[in-house]
Scaffold this motif. Structure first.
Motif, mmCIF file in Angstrom:
data_model
loop_
_atom_site.group_PDB
_atom_site.id
_atom_site.type_symbol
_atom_site.label_atom_id
_atom_site.label_comp_id
_atom_site.label_asym_id
_atom_site.label_seq_id
_atom_site.Cartn_x
_atom_site.Cartn_y
_atom_site.Cartn_z
ATOM 1 N N THR A 82 0.851 -1.191 0.000
ATOM 2 C CA THR A 82 0.000 0.000 0.000
ATOM 3 C C THR A 82 0.887 1.241 0.000
ATOM 4 O O THR A 82 2.116 1.135 0.118
ATOM 5 C CB THR A 82 -0.871 0.027 1.272
ATOM 6 N N ASP A 83 0.272 2.407 -0.063
ATOM 7 C CA ASP A 83 1.052 3.644 0.023
ATOM 8 C C ASP A 83 1.840 3.697 1.331
ATOM 9 O O ASP A 83 2.971 4.182 1.366
ATOM 10 C CB ASP A 83 0.129 4.863 -0.053
ATOM 11 N N ASP A 84 1.236 3.206 2.403
ATOM 12 C CA ASP A 84 1.947 3.264 3.677
ATOM 13 C C ASP A 84 3.117 2.280 3.724
ATOM 14 O O ASP A 84 4.134 2.551 4.370
ATOM 15 C CB ASP A 84 0.999 3.001 4.851
ATOM 16 N N ARG A 134 -16.662 -2.574 2.501
ATOM 17 C CA ARG A 134 -16.949 -1.132 2.593
ATOM 18 C C ARG A 134 -18.417 -0.912 2.983
ATOM 19 O O ARG A 134 -18.731 -0.039 3.805
ATOM 20 C CB ARG A 134 -16.643 -0.455 1.257
ATOM 21 N N THR A 190 -12.246 5.913 3.035
ATOM 22 C CA THR A 190 -11.633 6.490 1.841
ATOM 23 C C THR A 190 -10.540 5.554 1.313
ATOM 24 O O THR A 190 -10.114 5.687 0.173
ATOM 25 C CB THR A 190 -10.996 7.850 2.158
ATOM 26 N N TRP A 191 -10.096 4.627 2.157
ATOM 27 C CA TRP A 191 -9.006 3.736 1.753
ATOM 28 C C TRP A 191 -9.537 2.486 1.066
ATOM 29 O O TRP A 191 -10.684 2.086 1.232
ATOM 30 C CB TRP A 191 -8.135 3.352 2.942
ATOM 31 N N SER A 192 -8.616 1.887 0.297
ATOM 32 C CA SER A 192 -8.943 0.652 -0.411
ATOM 33 C C SER A 192 -8.817 -0.528 0.546
ATOM 34 O O SER A 192 -7.864 -0.613 1.326
ATOM 35 C CB SER A 192 -7.968 0.502 -1.578
ATOM 36 N N GLU A 205 -8.389 -3.657 -0.409
ATOM 37 C CA GLU A 205 -7.362 -4.518 -1.007
ATOM 38 C C GLU A 205 -7.689 -6.006 -0.884
ATOM 39 O O GLU A 205 -6.800 -6.853 -0.751
ATOM 40 C CB GLU A 205 -5.966 -4.226 -0.417
#
Ligand code: ZN
Length: 163
Positions: free
Chosen positions: A65-67, A103, A115-117, A119
């Motif tokens: 992920t971005d993180d 979700r 707001t996050w995916s 996954e």
């Protein structure tokens, strides 16, 4: 007594309280492993690791992920790692939920849609390929990065490479 209290009790009774015993935060093998938080995966045992040898980044699924990119960028730029292993696994909980289903569940229970995916995935090998591609395509990671993807079988403890 909560299980956190149980952890504190074990810490107090441990032989060395987890004393680091490693003089530097730079991982000895200059390598980071991204894997799932699944409690069945004993990362140190899977790779025969010693303390201080690698960075271990875990999240639900072992997804880049971005993180995770954030941590890998710091791992590379400040702590000298150059190789990355992405290891997802069989029977992952992320295969039992769906992106929209989870979700919807959160929105129904809380009134908020994340707001996050999520996954979630259905094909673990394809998910590994996706995470490997995210590493390869990230402008924040070194062009010389060696990255390889694997699937760990939680029943046999074997790993196989995803190509
Ligand atoms: Zn998992």
């Amino acid at each position: 007594m909560s299980n956190i209290d149980e952890l504190l009790r074990r810490h107090e009774q441990g032989p060395d309280h987890g004393a680091p015993g490693v003089p530097t935060p730079v991982p000895g093998l200059h390598l980071a492993v991204v894997t799932c938080m699944d409690a069945r995966i004993k990362v140190f045992d899977v790779f025969g690791l010693k303390h201080g040898e690698i960075h271990i980044l875990r999240n639900a699924g072992g997804i880049v992920t971005d993180d995770v990119i954030r941590s890998l960028a710091i791992s590379q730029r400040k702590l000298k790692t150059r190789e990355i292993v992405i290891m997802q696994h069989t029977s992952c909980g992320m295969m039992t939920i769906t992106e929209d289903g989870f979700r919807d569940e959160l929105q129904a229970d809380t009134g908020l849609r994340p707001t996050w995916s999520v996954e979630a995935f259905t094909d673990v090998e394809e998910s590994v390929r996706q995470s490997v591609a995210r590493v390869r395509l990230s402008p924040f990671l070194a062009l010389t990065t060696q990255v390889r993807g694997f699937v760990y079988d939680v029943h046999t403890a074997k790993i196989h490479e995803v190509t």
